[in-house]
Design a protein around this motif. Structure first.
Motif, PDB file in Angstrom:
ATOM      1  N   ALA A 134       6.136   2.795  -2.479  1.00  0.00           N
ATOM      2  CA  ALA A 134       5.777   3.185  -1.288  1.00  0.00           C
ATOM      3  C   ALA A 134       4.447   2.483  -0.854  1.00  0.00           C
ATOM      4  O   ALA A 134       4.268   2.459   0.341  1.00  0.00           O
ATOM      5  N   SER A 135       3.676   2.304  -1.836  1.00  0.00           N
ATOM      6  CA  SER A 135       2.365   1.590  -1.547  1.00  0.00           C
ATOM      7  C   SER A 135       2.431   0.291  -1.052  1.00  0.00           C
ATOM      8  O   SER A 135       1.484  -0.449  -0.396  1.00  0.00           O
ATOM      9  N   LEU A 136       3.543  -0.458  -1.120  1.00  0.00           N
ATOM     10  CA  LEU A 136       3.888  -1.882  -0.617  1.00  0.00           C
ATOM     11  C   LEU A 136       4.196  -1.691   0.807  1.00  0.00           C
ATOM     12  O   LEU A 136       4.379  -2.890   1.544  1.00  0.00           O
ATOM     13  N   ILE A 147      11.571   7.236  -3.038  1.00  0.00           N
ATOM     14  CA  ILE A 147      10.696   6.175  -2.016  1.00  0.00           C
ATOM     15  C   ILE A 147      10.582   6.667  -0.739  1.00  0.00           C
ATOM     16  O   ILE A 147       9.532   6.987  -0.198  1.00  0.00           O
ATOM     17  N   ALA A 148      12.001   7.297  -0.296  1.00  0.00           N
ATOM     18  CA  ALA A 148      12.010   7.750   0.876  1.00  0.00           C
ATOM     19  C   ALA A 148      11.264   9.144   1.045  1.00  0.00           C
ATOM     20  O   ALA A 148      10.462   9.312   2.053  1.00  0.00           O
ATOM     21  N   ARG A 149      11.279   9.843   0.022  1.00  0.00           N
ATOM     22  CA  ARG A 149      10.167  11.034  -0.083  1.00  0.00           C
ATOM     23  C   ARG A 149       8.899  10.735   0.167  1.00  0.00           C
ATOM     24  O   ARG A 149       7.928  11.624   0.739  1.00  0.00           O
ATOM     25  N   ALA A 150       8.292   9.734  -0.585  1.00  0.00           N
ATOM     26  CA  ALA A 150       6.970   9.303  -0.567  1.00  0.00           C
ATOM     27  C   ALA A 150       6.518   8.682   0.920  1.00  0.00           C
ATOM     28  O   ALA A 150       5.402   8.704   1.063  1.00  0.00           O
ATOM     29  N   VAL A 203       9.476  -3.460  -9.210  1.00  0.00           N
ATOM     30  CA  VAL A 203       8.663  -2.319  -9.568  1.00  0.00           C
ATOM     31  C   VAL A 203       9.315  -1.626 -10.740  1.00  0.00           C
ATOM     32  O   VAL A 203      10.194  -1.044 -10.692  1.00  0.00           O
ATOM     33  N   CYS A 204       8.453  -1.466 -11.891  1.00  0.00           N
ATOM     34  CA  CYS A 204       9.043  -0.857 -13.054  1.00  0.00           C
ATOM     35  C   CYS A 204       7.730   0.114 -13.486  1.00  0.00           C
ATOM     36  O   CYS A 204       6.658   0.195 -13.317  1.00  0.00           O
ATOM     37  N   ASN A 205       8.018   1.051 -14.363  1.00  0.00           N
ATOM     38  CA  ASN A 205       7.235   1.947 -14.890  1.00  0.00           C
ATOM     39  C   ASN A 205       6.464   1.409 -16.329  1.00  0.00           C
ATOM     40  O   ASN A 205       5.445   1.834 -16.999  1.00  0.00           O
ATOM     41  N   THR A 206       7.240   0.445 -16.992  1.00  0.00           N
ATOM     42  CA  THR A 206       6.689  -0.283 -18.215  1.00  0.00           C
ATOM     43  C   THR A 206       6.700  -1.820 -18.104  1.00  0.00           C
ATOM     44  O   THR A 206       7.476  -2.311 -17.370  1.00  0.00           O
ATOM     45  N   PRO A 241      -2.530   0.071  -6.406  1.00  0.00           N
ATOM     46  CA  PRO A 241      -1.681  -0.145  -5.438  1.00  0.00           C
ATOM     47  C   PRO A 241      -1.702  -1.740  -4.920  1.00  0.00           C
ATOM     48  O   PRO A 241      -2.937  -2.121  -4.842  1.00  0.00           O
ATOM     49  N   ASP A 242      -0.812  -2.528  -4.471  1.00  0.00           N
ATOM     50  CA  ASP A 242      -0.794  -3.607  -4.050  1.00  0.00           C
ATOM     51  C   ASP A 242      -0.300  -3.503  -2.673  1.00  0.00           C
ATOM     52  O   ASP A 242       0.086  -2.742  -2.008  1.00  0.00           O
ATOM     53  N   ALA A 243      -0.385  -4.749  -2.103  1.00  0.00           N
ATOM     54  CA  ALA A 243       0.378  -4.973  -0.668  1.00  0.00           C
ATOM     55  C   ALA A 243       1.229  -6.259  -0.710  1.00  0.00           C
ATOM     56  O   ALA A 243       0.894  -7.120  -1.443  1.00  0.00           O
ATOM     57  N   LEU A 244       2.327  -6.255  -0.135  1.00  0.00           N
ATOM     58  CA  LEU A 244       3.153  -7.287   0.155  1.00  0.00           C
ATOM     59  C   LEU A 244       3.382  -7.562   1.729  1.00  0.00           C
ATOM     60  O   LEU A 244       3.501  -6.844   2.516  1.00  0.00           O
TER      61      LEU A 244
END
Length: 265
Positions: A92-94, A112-115, A235-238, A262-265
């Motif tokens: 979501a930060s992207l 993601i939708a919820r975020a 995007v992965c958690n590990t 957080p990053d941006a695309l």
């Protein structure tokens, strides 16, 4: 059935796999009792079996990952929920104001939708009914839902009606839920119809971003979606296994770790 011609560890792992096929899901305690071996041995065998993609580790045990059996959304909800929330927050930060984003079905994309529910001036294109309903109360988000026939297991719409709806649509960033990603075989899923819908949605997008927890890394599911080179980012958690990291570097795919900044695309 005996496996006397096989080395003992291999025979033991085949027996463990047969038990999981029979019972579908077992706890570590149940496996140690039925196998007559230590918990450490069972855990080592599960680690090796998981690499084949035939089993799926759960909290306190494992489940046989039958490629012919669809897994319902509610079953997937129970697996790696906290990890998926972190992945969703990172994804979501992207998203930036004014973006047109695409979301395939799946628990991570649902999160993601919820975020994104409180964000303003974005458009969400999805083929998942539950994602559209999650965003229904968001007055600042425009939702485009494809038509099609709904899967009762995943709430995803597919088929000719869904595919026709995508004609002429444009998506900035496509977030893709997957069942496997492999350094040679690319990204894949359990459903042929969902694989086709995902591929079409990717073709309408400027950037494709795969979102998945670490259990999907270096796994190949039954239906191919696309090669790794078709992705802009993941995007992965590990951190990824070395071979997968090398494939991403070769194809200029950006890796975003869920607990990073957080990053941006």
């Amino acid at each position: 059935m005996t496996n006397t011609h096989l080395p003992k560890p291999e025979a033991r792992r085949q027996l463990l796999l047969q038990l999981l096929k029979q019972h579908k899901q077992l706890s570590i305690h149940e496996m140690t009792r039925q196998m007559g071996c230590s918990e450490a041995t069972v855990r080592r065998d599960l680690d090796l079996l998981e690499q084949t993609g035939e089993i799926f580790r759960t909290a306190g045990g494992a489940r046989y990952d039958d490629p012919l059996r669809g897994i319902s959304f509610h079953e997937k909800e129970q697996l790696f929920w906290k990890e998926k929330e972190a992945i969703a927050a990172k994804a979501a930060s992207l998203v930036q104001q004014g973006d047109i984003i695409g979301l395939t079905g799946g628990t991570t994309t649902f999160l993601i939708a919820r975020a994104l529910k409180d964000r303003h001036e974005i458009t969400v294109v999805t083929n998942a009914v539950n994602i559209a309903m999650e965003l229904a109360e968001s007055k600042k988000i425009q939702v485009v839902l494809t038509g099609g026939v709904m899967s009762n297991e995943t709430f995803e719409l597919s088929g000719p009606l869904a595919e026709a709806k995508l004609d002429g649509l444009h998506i900035n960033k496509m977030f893709i839920g997957i069942d496997g990603i492999h350094h040679q075989n690319g990204i894949s899923t359990h459903s042929e119809l969902e694989a086709r819908m995902t591929s079409i949605m990717m073709s309408r997008a400027d950037r494709a971003i795969a979102v998945f927890d670490g259990s999907k890394a270096n796994k190949s599911s039954i239906f191919h979606i696309s090669p790794i080179s078709s992705l802009e980012a993941i995007v992965c958690n590990t951190p990824l296994p070395a071979e997968l990291q090398e494939a991403c570097a070769r194809d200029n795919v950006t890796l975003h770790i869920a607990d990073g900044e957080p990053d941006a695309l």
